[in-house]
Design a protein around this motif. Structure first.
Motif, short mmCIF file in Angstrom:
data_model
loop_
_atom_site.label_atom_id
_atom_site.label_comp_id
_atom_site.label_asym_id
_atom_site.label_seq_id
_atom_site.Cartn_x
_atom_site.Cartn_y
_atom_site.Cartn_z
N ASP A 167 0.81 -1.21 0.00
CA ASP A 167 0.00 0.00 0.00
C ASP A 167 0.85 1.27 0.00
OD1 ASP A 167 -2.27 -1.52 0.00
OD2 ASP A 167 -2.60 -1.39 2.17
N ASP A 168 2.14 1.15 0.28
CA ASP A 168 3.02 2.32 0.27
C ASP A 168 3.54 2.65 -1.13
OD1 ASP A 168 2.74 2.47 2.99
OD2 ASP A 168 4.66 1.51 3.45
N ILE A 169 3.27 1.80 -2.10
CA ILE A 169 3.82 1.98 -3.44
C ILE A 169 2.92 2.92 -4.23
CG2 ILE A 169 4.50 0.82 -5.56
CD1 ILE A 169 4.85 -1.74 -3.94
N PRO A 170 3.47 4.02 -4.77
CA PRO A 170 2.65 4.95 -5.57
C PRO A 170 2.06 4.26 -6.81
CG PRO A 170 4.71 5.98 -4.93
CD PRO A 170 4.83 4.53 -4.59
N SER A 171 0.86 4.65 -7.15
CA SER A 171 0.20 4.08 -8.33
C SER A 171 0.62 4.80 -9.61
CB SER A 171 -1.32 4.15 -8.19
OG SER A 171 -1.74 5.50 -8.04
N GLN A 172 1.26 5.96 -9.45
CA GLN A 172 1.74 6.72 -10.60
C GLN A 172 3.10 7.32 -10.28
OE1 GLN A 172 -1.30 9.68 -11.41
NE2 GLN A 172 -2.37 8.31 -12.81
N TRP A 173 3.88 7.53 -11.34
CA TRP A 173 5.13 8.28 -11.21
C TRP A 173 4.86 9.68 -11.75
CZ3 TRP A 173 10.22 6.12 -10.06
CH2 TRP A 173 11.26 7.08 -10.11
N PRO A 174 4.96 10.73 -10.95
CA PRO A 174 4.62 12.08 -11.42
C PRO A 174 5.41 12.48 -12.66
CG PRO A 174 4.89 12.04 -9.03
CD PRO A 174 5.35 10.70 -9.54
N ASP A 175 4.73 13.12 -13.59
CA ASP A 175 5.32 13.44 -14.89
C ASP A 175 6.55 14.33 -14.77
OD1 ASP A 175 5.19 13.38 -17.85
OD2 ASP A 175 4.85 15.53 -17.60
N GLY A 176 6.56 15.26 -13.83
CA GLY A 176 7.65 16.22 -13.75
C GLY A 176 8.82 15.81 -12.89
N ARG A 177 8.81 14.58 -12.35
CA ARG A 177 9.86 14.15 -11.42
C ARG A 177 10.81 13.13 -12.06
NH1 ARG A 177 8.47 14.83 -5.92
NH2 ARG A 177 10.55 13.96 -5.49
N PHE A 178 12.10 13.41 -11.94
CA PHE A 178 13.14 12.51 -12.43
C PHE A 178 14.08 12.11 -11.30
CE2 PHE A 178 11.75 15.20 -15.90
CZ PHE A 178 11.68 14.36 -17.00
N ASP A 179 13.75 12.46 -10.05
CA ASP A 179 14.73 12.52 -8.97
C ASP A 179 14.48 11.53 -7.83
OD1 ASP A 179 12.40 13.67 -8.07
OD2 ASP A 179 13.29 15.57 -7.46
N MET A 180 13.85 10.40 -8.13
CA MET A 180 13.52 9.44 -7.09
C MET A 180 14.05 8.05 -7.45
SD MET A 180 12.08 9.31 -4.11
CE MET A 180 11.02 10.77 -4.06
N VAL A 181 14.32 7.26 -6.42
CA VAL A 181 14.65 5.84 -6.60
C VAL A 181 13.61 5.04 -5.83
CG1 VAL A 181 16.40 4.05 -6.40
CG2 VAL A 181 17.11 6.46 -6.61
N PHE A 182 12.95 4.11 -6.50
CA PHE A 182 12.10 3.13 -5.82
C PHE A 182 12.99 1.96 -5.42
CE2 PHE A 182 7.67 4.07 -7.88
CZ PHE A 182 7.67 5.32 -7.28
N VAL A 183 12.96 1.58 -4.15
CA VAL A 183 13.84 0.53 -3.66
C VAL A 183 13.01 -0.57 -3.00
CG1 VAL A 183 15.77 -0.05 -2.15
CG2 VAL A 183 15.70 2.19 -3.27
N PHE A 184 13.22 -1.79 -3.46
CA PHE A 184 12.65 -2.98 -2.82
C PHE A 184 13.81 -3.72 -2.16
CE2 PHE A 184 9.57 -1.92 -6.03
CZ PHE A 184 8.34 -2.28 -5.50
N THR A 185 13.81 -3.77 -0.84
CA THR A 185 14.88 -4.42 -0.09
C THR A 185 14.36 -5.72 0.52
OG1 THR A 185 15.87 -2.27 0.42
CG2 THR A 185 16.59 -4.16 1.74
#
Length: 211
Positions: A167-185
């Motif tokens: 439930d913490d995973i965003p359903s969309q990646w915002p169009d104007g953002r290039f600056d994030m890392v999704f991490v599955f540990t």
């Protein structure tokens, strides 16, 4: 949903390709020629700066972000997308980790004999097979993809592996953002998801995406 197995990666990291042409801002290929399918100059700056995150020596620069042992980037499929940006985004990291020139990767397929392989064999829309291939590996995997289909990757991870906090995973990646890392540990309870800000270039935000 399936449980984790010994053959699955310890970490799966997902990034969007770096900045793309918009308005009067043009793209340039690895050699500086104008190319609408390539990164912008700022995109190339981000691609180089990603080496700070993913090829750093010693302790991780950001909690949860580690040096990849395998890299995937969506490949070019001429009947759907000709974008070189995902591969271009990770070429500096791959070149540094393998001790080869960036020109070894583009144009054309990546070299086959790499310590840290760069796999461009999966294209946009082929996220199910991509995740299946990723989950068959060990170590740490980095994926660079188009933002509109990153949710398809995260959903496939949920379906094909065990994630403790879906439930913490965003359903969309915002169009104007290039600056994030999704991490599955990975842990004994399966994978735990987190958002890790890159904070590499001026204007990068520490604000997480809404779940």
């Amino acid at each position: 949903m399936q449980g984790t197995s010994p053959a699955q990666p310890q970490s799966i990291m997902i990034i969007r390709h770096a900045e793309k042409p918009a308005g009067t801002i043009q793209g340039n290929n690895l050699y500086g020629a104008i190319d609408k399918h390539s990164l912008t100059p700022m995109g190339w700056q981000r691609a180089g700066a990603l080496c700070v995150l993913f090829a750093a020596q010693g302790a991780p620069v950001r909690q949860g972000v580690v040096t990849p042992t395998a890299i995937f980037a969506s490949g070019v499929e001429h009947d759907s997308t000709k974008s070189l940006r995902p591969e271009e985004t990770v070429v500096p990291v791959a070149a540094l980790l393998n001790g080869v020139a960036e020109s070894s990767f583009l144009p054309g397929p990546p070299p086959s004999s790499l310590v840290v392989p760069l796999n461009g064999g999966y294209t946009l829309g082929n996220e199910r097979d991509l995740v299946k291939a990723v989950l068959a590996l060990t170590g740490n995997v980095l994926i660079a993809w188009q933002h509109q289909n990153i949710p398809a990757i995260t959903q496939q991870i949920i379906q094909q592996a065990q994630v403790s906090n879906p439930d913490d995973i965003p359903s969309q990646w915002p169009d104007g953002r290039f600056d994030m890392v999704f991490v599955f540990t990975r842990s004994s309870a399966g994978y735990t998801f987190a958002q890790v800000p890159q904070l590499l270039l001026p204007g990068d935000s520490s604000k997480p995406f809404p779940a």
